[in-house]
Design an enzyme around this catalytic site. Structure first.
Site, PDB file in Angstrom:
ATOM      1  N   HIS A  82      23.614  -5.507  19.249  1.00  0.00           N
ATOM      2  CA  HIS A  82      23.804  -4.004  18.902  1.00  0.00           C
ATOM      3  C   HIS A  82      22.816  -3.806  17.466  1.00  0.00           C
ATOM      4  O   HIS A  82      22.878  -4.552  16.614  1.00  0.00           O
ATOM      5  CB  HIS A  82      25.095  -3.325  18.446  1.00  0.00           C
ATOM      6  CG  HIS A  82      25.129  -2.129  17.745  1.00  0.00           C
ATOM      7  ND1 HIS A  82      24.386  -0.996  18.243  1.00  0.00           N
ATOM      8  CD2 HIS A  82      25.841  -1.920  16.496  1.00  0.00           C
ATOM      9  CE1 HIS A  82      24.947   0.012  17.241  1.00  0.00           C
ATOM     10  NE2 HIS A  82      25.491  -0.606  16.267  1.00  0.00           N
ATOM     11  N   CYS A 124      29.642   2.409  18.168  1.00  0.00           N
ATOM     12  CA  CYS A 124      28.811   1.517  18.418  1.00  0.00           C
ATOM     13  C   CYS A 124      29.159   0.369  19.472  1.00  0.00           C
ATOM     14  O   CYS A 124      27.935  -0.167  19.918  1.00  0.00           O
ATOM     15  CB  CYS A 124      28.294   0.891  17.057  1.00  0.00           C
ATOM     16  SG  CYS A 124      27.695   2.094  15.984  1.00  0.00           S
ATOM     17  N   ASN A 149      20.061   2.676  13.943  1.00  0.00           N
ATOM     18  CA  ASN A 149      21.223   2.701  14.594  1.00  0.00           C
ATOM     19  C   ASN A 149      21.484   3.812  15.553  1.00  0.00           C
ATOM     20  O   ASN A 149      22.038   4.926  14.976  1.00  0.00           O
ATOM     21  CB  ASN A 149      22.426   2.436  13.731  1.00  0.00           C
ATOM     22  CG  ASN A 149      23.918   1.870  14.423  1.00  0.00           C
ATOM     23  OD1 ASN A 149      23.760   2.359  15.513  1.00  0.00           O
ATOM     24  ND2 ASN A 149      24.644   1.698  13.629  1.00  0.00           N
TER      25      ASN A 149
HETATM   26  N1  COA Z   1      18.570   3.779  -1.450  1.00  0.00           N
HETATM   27  C1  COA Z   1      18.719   3.009  -2.582  1.00  0.00           C
HETATM   28  N2  COA Z   1      19.697   2.590  -3.079  1.00  0.00           N
HETATM   29  C2  COA Z   1      20.625   2.557  -2.416  1.00  0.00           C
HETATM   30  C3  COA Z   1      20.836   3.362  -1.019  1.00  0.00           C
HETATM   31  C4  COA Z   1      19.449   3.828  -0.551  1.00  0.00           C
HETATM   32  N3  COA Z   1      19.418   4.471   0.547  1.00  0.00           N
HETATM   33  N4  COA Z   1      21.732   3.212  -0.415  1.00  0.00           N
HETATM   34  C5  COA Z   1      22.818   2.563  -1.427  1.00  0.00           C
HETATM   35  N5  COA Z   1      22.128   2.251  -2.464  1.00  0.00           N
HETATM   36  C6  COA Z   1      22.436   1.405  -3.732  1.00  0.00           C
HETATM   37  C7  COA Z   1      23.922   1.724  -4.026  1.00  0.00           C
HETATM   38  O1  COA Z   1      24.104   2.975  -4.638  1.00  0.00           O
HETATM   39  C8  COA Z   1      24.047   0.536  -4.841  1.00  0.00           C
HETATM   40  O2  COA Z   1      23.886   0.866  -6.053  1.00  0.00           O
HETATM   41  P1  COA Z   1      24.570   0.304  -7.470  1.00  0.00           P
HETATM   42  O3  COA Z   1      24.555  -1.013  -7.308  1.00  0.00           O
HETATM   43  O4  COA Z   1      23.894   1.002  -8.504  1.00  0.00           O
HETATM   44  O5  COA Z   1      26.045   0.907  -7.206  1.00  0.00           O
HETATM   45  C9  COA Z   1      23.415  -0.563  -4.030  1.00  0.00           C
HETATM   46  O6  COA Z   1      22.106   0.306  -3.473  1.00  0.00           O
HETATM   47  C10 COA Z   1      23.970  -1.599  -3.269  1.00  0.00           C
HETATM   48  O7  COA Z   1      24.640  -0.695  -2.683  1.00  0.00           O
HETATM   49  P2  COA Z   1      25.475  -1.602  -1.449  1.00  0.00           P
HETATM   50  O8  COA Z   1      26.235  -0.577  -0.466  1.00  0.00           O
HETATM   51  O9  COA Z   1      26.297  -2.711  -1.914  1.00  0.00           O
HETATM   52  O10 COA Z   1      24.144  -2.073  -0.602  1.00  0.00           O
HETATM   53  P3  COA Z   1      24.346  -3.229   0.856  1.00  0.00           P
HETATM   54  O11 COA Z   1      23.258  -4.388   0.448  1.00  0.00           O
HETATM   55  O12 COA Z   1      25.556  -3.514   1.401  1.00  0.00           O
HETATM   56  O13 COA Z   1      23.421  -2.251   1.791  1.00  0.00           O
HETATM   57  C11 COA Z   1      23.973  -0.935   3.788  1.00  0.00           C
HETATM   58  C12 COA Z   1      24.145  -1.234   2.205  1.00  0.00           C
HETATM   59  C13 COA Z   1      24.655   0.247   4.276  1.00  0.00           C
HETATM   60  C14 COA Z   1      22.587  -0.998   4.308  1.00  0.00           C
HETATM   61  C15 COA Z   1      24.791  -2.335   4.321  1.00  0.00           C
HETATM   62  O14 COA Z   1      26.022  -2.440   3.641  1.00  0.00           O
HETATM   63  C16 COA Z   1      25.024  -2.190   5.713  1.00  0.00           C
HETATM   64  O15 COA Z   1      24.232  -1.974   6.454  1.00  0.00           O
HETATM   65  N6  COA Z   1      26.275  -2.549   6.208  1.00  0.00           N
HETATM   66  C17 COA Z   1      26.759  -2.298   7.580  1.00  0.00           C
HETATM   67  C18 COA Z   1      26.668  -0.752   8.053  1.00  0.00           C
HETATM   68  C19 COA Z   1      26.622  -0.846   9.376  1.00  0.00           C
HETATM   69  O16 COA Z   1      25.770  -1.237   9.990  1.00  0.00           O
HETATM   70  N7  COA Z   1      27.682  -0.065  10.162  1.00  0.00           N
HETATM   71  C20 COA Z   1      27.454   0.314  11.218  1.00  0.00           C
HETATM   72  C21 COA Z   1      28.085  -0.842  12.123  1.00  0.00           C
HETATM   73  S1  COA Z   1      28.089  -0.521  14.022  1.00  0.00           S
END
Ligand code: COA
Length: 318
Positions: free
Chosen positions: A245, A103, A275
């Site tokens: 980004h 990215c 993304n």
């Molecule tokens: N739909 C519903 N629930 C979901 C889900 C989805 N698509 N994906 C994850 N969950 C659930 C998880 O299972 C978790 O449930 P639990 O509490 O029962 O275990 C809960 O949501 C929270 O998960 P978590 O991973 O802590 O959520 P989050 O707030 O961190 O959001 C992302 C997840 C991936 C959206 C977030 O972490 C993110 O965007 N991170 C950066 C990733 C990124 O941009 N990477 C590229 C960088 S270049």
């Protein structure tokens, strides 16, 4: 820019995996993303964007000295995807190679192009970000498959004499390999070789520690953006438009807040494309310009973070 026609909405994802439009929208800001057809590889998307960029610059393919394709979804292991773009557009006088910084790819590529132009080595560099992330997404992993999309964007950097610095003022790139486990596609060829046995397709998909990535992403992108502005004797008030980004709306908001850049000076289109890795900045730049948000003399701040961990920023006087 060029994005595939096929739109995959959150509503369609709801039918495939245990998720909801509301969850995806509030956690990421994404409503839909584009999905490439089978016959649309990164080089195909990239060639479309490249042709548009060259037409816009008033150049023909034979004017191009170097083609740099930033991609983490290359057509094949080798030759470079840039060579396929070269063949596709007929840029017969160019050198061609790929940059792998996921990215962060576009700002990494920009830093290479910047050196070629500033040193006087080359006159016209065609810089492309192109990705088919849909090919490396695990469509059963709800925490990653909602995030990514396909697309391509391209720019032409040209050398010209000017009274005062214009164009790319500076680029700043970093990486920290100790964080390589945060986002990765474990499968490959160089580490394990090809045994001829069964291949586990999941090894060729994106694995991500979303939460940990989120935290480091915000800090690194904000810090390097500050550094880039300070390097040019600029402050956040001088920024006409920030083009970050497009990984997650909440990351973008948090970076803007840390920097003190108001929301109306931040370009966001993650809602439509998700993304698109190395393609996200050039797609956003293209749309921002078409929307009349970029004017001559404007100061643009680009910020990226990606697997590696890699991150970087660039300051442009348009
Ligand atoms: N739909 C519903 N629930 C979901 C889900 C989805 N698509 N994906 C994850 N969950 C659930 C998880 O299972 C978790 O449930 P639990 O509490 O029962 O275990 C809960 O949501 C929270 O998960 P978590 O991973 O802590 O959520 P989050 O707030 O961190 O959001 C992302 C997840 C991936 C959206 C977030 O972490 C993110 O965007 N991170 C950066 C990733 C990124 O941009 N990477 C590229 C960088 S270049």
């Amino acid at each position: 820019m060029y994005v595939p026609e096929k739109v995959l909405t959150n509503a369609e994802l709801e039918k495939r995996i245990d998720t909801s439009d509301e969850w995806i929208l509030t956690r990421t800001g994404i409503s839909e993303r584009r999905i490439a057809r089978k016959d649309e590889s990164s080089s195909v998307l990239g060639a479309h964007a490249a042709r548009a960029a060259l037409a816009d610059a008033g150049l023909s393919p034979s004017d191009v000295d170097v083609i740099i394709v930033c991609t983490s979804t290359p057509d094949v292991l080798f030759p470079a995807t840039a060579c396929f773009v070269q063949r596709e557009i007929g840029a017969n006088n160019a050198a061609a190679f790929d940059v792998s910084a996921v990215c962060s790819g576009f700002v990494y590529g920009l830093s290479i192009a910047e050196q070629y132009i500033k040193s006087g080595r080359y006159r016209h560099v065609l810089l492309i970000g192109a990705e088919v992330n849909s090919r490396i997404v695990d469509w059963e992993d709800r925490s990653t498959c909602i995030l990514f999309g396909d697309g391509a964007g391209a720019v032409v950097l040209s050398r010209e004499e000017a009274d005062r610095p214009r164009g790319v003022l500076s680029t700043h790139i970093y990486s920290d390999g100790t964080l390589s486990d945060l986002i990765r596609v474990p499968g490959g060829i160089g580490r394990d070789g090809f045994s001829g046995g069964a291949i586990d397709p999941r090894q060729y998909c994106i694995h991500m520690m979303g939460n940990q990535t989120f935290k480091v992403a915000v800090k690194r992108m904000a810090d390097v953006s500050q550094e880039a502005l300070a390097f040019n004797g600029l402050s956040t008030e001088d920024v006409s438009l920030m083009v970050p980004h497009q990984a997650n709306q909440r990351i973008i908001d948090a970076v803007g807040e840390r920097l003190g850049v108001p929301g109306d000076k931040v370009y966001v289109n993650i809602n439509k494309y998700g993304n698109t890795s190395a393609a996200s900045i050039p797609i956003a730049l293209c749309e921002a310009r078409e929307a009349g948000r970029v004017h001559p003399e404007d100061v643009l701040l680009l910020g990226v973070v990606g697997a590696g961990l890699t991150w970087g920023a660039a300051v442009i006087r348009w």
